[in-house]
Design an enzyme around this catalytic site. Structure first.
Site, PDB file in Angstrom:
ATOM      1  N   LYS A 110     -14.876 -24.233  -2.923  1.00 25.58           N
ATOM      2  CA  LYS A 110     -14.610 -25.646  -3.717  1.00 25.58           C
ATOM      3  C   LYS A 110     -14.494 -25.180  -5.371  1.00 25.58           C
ATOM      4  O   LYS A 110     -13.889 -25.977  -5.735  1.00 25.58           O
ATOM      5  CB  LYS A 110     -16.081 -26.256  -3.336  1.00 25.58           C
ATOM      6  CG  LYS A 110     -16.409 -26.954  -2.163  1.00 25.58           C
ATOM      7  CD  LYS A 110     -17.821 -27.536  -2.059  1.00 25.58           C
ATOM      8  CE  LYS A 110     -17.789 -28.289  -0.866  1.00 25.58           C
ATOM      9  NZ  LYS A 110     -19.169 -28.538  -0.366  1.00 25.58           N
ATOM     10  N   LYS A 189      -7.150 -25.892   8.080  1.00 29.44           N
ATOM     11  CA  LYS A 189      -8.217 -26.683   8.361  1.00 29.44           C
ATOM     12  C   LYS A 189      -7.893 -28.257   8.062  1.00 29.44           C
ATOM     13  O   LYS A 189      -7.682 -28.342   6.899  1.00 29.44           O
ATOM     14  CB  LYS A 189      -9.336 -26.148   8.064  1.00 29.44           C
ATOM     15  CG  LYS A 189     -10.665 -26.716   8.286  1.00 29.44           C
ATOM     16  CD  LYS A 189     -11.801 -26.370   7.471  1.00 29.44           C
ATOM     17  CE  LYS A 189     -12.608 -27.817   7.260  1.00 29.44           C
ATOM     18  NZ  LYS A 189     -13.892 -27.841   6.736  1.00 29.44           N
ATOM     19  N   LYS A 192     -10.821 -33.490   4.244  1.00 29.48           N
ATOM     20  CA  LYS A 192     -10.541 -34.356   3.333  1.00 29.48           C
ATOM     21  C   LYS A 192     -10.140 -34.065   2.199  1.00 29.48           C
ATOM     22  O   LYS A 192      -8.959 -34.736   1.426  1.00 29.48           O
ATOM     23  CB  LYS A 192     -11.751 -35.250   2.947  1.00 29.48           C
ATOM     24  CG  LYS A 192     -12.377 -36.010   4.025  1.00 29.48           C
ATOM     25  CD  LYS A 192     -13.888 -36.084   3.834  1.00 29.48           C
ATOM     26  CE  LYS A 192     -14.715 -36.294   5.068  1.00 29.48           C
ATOM     27  NZ  LYS A 192     -16.173 -35.767   4.775  1.00 29.48           N
TER      28      LYS A 192
HETATM   29  P1  ADP Z   1     -14.206 -32.187   4.963  1.00 28.06           P
HETATM   30  O1  ADP Z   1     -13.756 -30.797   5.107  1.00 28.06           O
HETATM   31  O2  ADP Z   1     -13.081 -33.076   5.622  1.00 28.06           O
HETATM   32  O3  ADP Z   1     -14.777 -32.481   3.851  1.00 28.06           O
HETATM   33  P2  ADP Z   1     -17.100 -32.449   6.078  1.00 28.06           P
HETATM   34  O4  ADP Z   1     -17.083 -30.877   5.100  1.00 28.06           O
HETATM   35  O5  ADP Z   1     -17.589 -33.428   5.499  1.00 28.06           O
HETATM   36  O6  ADP Z   1     -15.239 -32.304   6.186  1.00 28.06           O
HETATM   37  O7  ADP Z   1     -17.478 -31.950   7.625  1.00 28.06           O
HETATM   38  C1  ADP Z   1     -18.141 -32.822   8.318  1.00 28.06           C
HETATM   39  C2  ADP Z   1     -18.324 -32.233   9.591  1.00 28.06           C
HETATM   40  O8  ADP Z   1     -17.233 -32.279  10.344  1.00 28.06           O
HETATM   41  C3  ADP Z   1     -19.018 -30.652   9.630  1.00 28.06           C
HETATM   42  O9  ADP Z   1     -19.844 -30.507  10.793  1.00 28.06           O
HETATM   43  C4  ADP Z   1     -17.893 -29.953   9.721  1.00 28.06           C
HETATM   44  O10 ADP Z   1     -17.898 -28.487  10.230  1.00 28.06           O
HETATM   45  C5  ADP Z   1     -16.788 -30.885  10.713  1.00 28.06           C
HETATM   46  N1  ADP Z   1     -15.584 -30.686  10.392  1.00 28.06           N
HETATM   47  C6  ADP Z   1     -14.608 -31.036   9.376  1.00 28.06           C
HETATM   48  N2  ADP Z   1     -13.548 -30.563   9.305  1.00 28.06           N
HETATM   49  C7  ADP Z   1     -13.473 -29.872  10.715  1.00 28.06           C
HETATM   50  C8  ADP Z   1     -12.094 -29.395  11.093  1.00 28.06           C
HETATM   51  N3  ADP Z   1     -10.830 -29.356  10.697  1.00 28.06           N
HETATM   52  N4  ADP Z   1     -12.541 -28.782  12.291  1.00 28.06           N
HETATM   53  C9  ADP Z   1     -13.573 -28.669  12.907  1.00 28.06           C
HETATM   54  N5  ADP Z   1     -14.728 -29.352  12.235  1.00 28.06           N
HETATM   55  C10 ADP Z   1     -14.551 -29.837  11.141  1.00 28.06           C
END
Ligand code: ADP
Ligand code: TRP
Length: 322
Positions: A110, A189, A192
């Site tokens: 981050k 990956k 957001k």
């Molecule tokens: P982002 O990376 O979009 O901010 P979050 O960190 O809020 O997403 O993730 C919320 C949940 O979704 C977590 O359990 C995270 O491991 C899962 N997650 C987010 N992006 C992915 C991805 N690309 N593949 C698999 N799981 C994901």
């Protein structure tokens, strides 16, 4: 077995969230005692606009309900409806070495992305550990990016129990879905914060455009292609059944197929899968009081468990008398 997970309301939810986490959350609710919360305290590390946080928090609740979470089985609630997690996070901070937090990948990622290195961001894993430990959760279904945080939680449970020589906190295990990392439009990956998502509840026109913009290589139509190195195939595979996935695998290998065809099929499969939920979501959004009531009931259930844990924790460390 008690299951717990949280999702930050830090933006619109996407296919990565769904296949990495939410789909599992919903199916686990049929068989286990589940607690799912909307991590609004955590989201303060990135969302610092009150109206936006309120809106995004409600959006996550709507998303879960629209996707079919059975709230008669699973408790769905807002993280800050159980404010004792912040008390537990403090207590955990007093038994946890700073070095453990310094090793967190997510913090380093981050910062590398340009987020301010606030104490909130640095101590994020302490609050996440408190979230898990306060509900005495056995299993935590998350995507692979969160596994290190669960391992830190295991360590922190151990530090607390060793310090106070009592088995008060339960050691949780991560539970990975079949798609622990869903790739985004650009092959990184899906996240957001990378702007490479396919959102679950966009207008179909917008979703179609996003899908058509999945990055693929420049192999000509006639040439055979490798499905395993193709981003569009990885997304198709999430949505298609195994027989169809096999057919596409063969077509890739044979050649004579353009990526546009794959993307078109992804659009159809996406629509088949998510259209009912999108329509349900539109209906639910007209009844904010009902959503509020469900969140309130979820919080009541969560609070009962959290209070019991906190009494044990407070007694163990001498904040209240045995
Ligand atoms: P982002 O990376 O979009 O901010 P979050 O960190 O809020 O997403 O993730 C919320 C949940 O979704 C977590 O359990 C995270 O491991 C899962 N997650 C987010 N992006 C992915 C991805 N690309 N593949 C698999 N799981 C994901
Ligand atoms: N850190 C998680 C994420 O970004 C969200 C979260 C907060 C969480 N507390 C949790 C997930 C407790 C599982 C358990 O996705």
């Amino acid at each position: 077995m008690r299951v717990l997970s949280g999702i930050q309301p830090s933006g619109k939810l996407h296919l990565g969230n769904y296949f990495g986490a939410m789909q599992q959350h919903i199916t686990l609710a049929a068989e286990h005692e589940c607690f799912y919360f909307i991590a609004n305290y955590h989201a303060l590390t990135t969302i610092q606009d009150a109206a936006q946080l309120i809106q995004l928090t409600r959006d996550v609740a709507l998303d879960y309900l629209a996707l079919g979470l059975d709230t008669s089985r699973a408790a769905l609630f807002r993280q800050n409806d159980v404010p004792e997690v912040t008390e537990l996070a403090w207590i955990l901070s007093t038994v946890t070495g700073k070095g453990l937090l310094e090793r967190a990948h997510s913090y380093k990622d981050k910062i590398a992305k340009g987020l301010q290195p606030t104490m909130g961001l640095f101590t994020y894993p302490l609050l996440m550990a408190a979230d898990i430990l306060i509900y005495q959760a056995d299993r935590v279904p998350v995507g692979r990016d969160q596994v290190q945080h669960i391992e830190m939680t295991q360590d922190m449970a151990g530090y607390f129990n060793q310090t106070y020589r009592q088995e008060v906190l339960v050691r949780p295990e991560p539970l990975l879905s079949e798609a622990p990392v869903v790739p985004g439009l650009d092959g990184q990956k899906m996240s957001k914060s990378y702007g490479n998502t396919i959102e679950l509840f966009e207008e179909p026109r917008v979703t179609q455009k996003r899908i058509m913009s999945i990055k693929t290589d420049s192999t000509p139509v006639e040439a055979p292609k490798n499905p395993n190195s193709c981003n569009a195939f990885a997304i198709l595979k999430l949505l298609a059944n195994s027989a169809e996935t096999q057919q596409w695998t063969d077509r890739y290998r044979q050649g004579g197929m353009g990526y546009g065809e794959v993307k078109k099929r992804i659009t159809e499969l996406f629509e088949e899968r998510f259209e009912p939920a999108r329509l349900r979501r539109q209906q639910l959004a007209k009844h904010p009081d009902q959503v509020e009531k469900l969140l309130h009931e979820g919080a009541e259930r969560a609070r009962a468990v959290a209070h019991a844990t906190m009494q044990k924790v407070r007694m163990a460390c001498g904040l209240i008398r045995v």
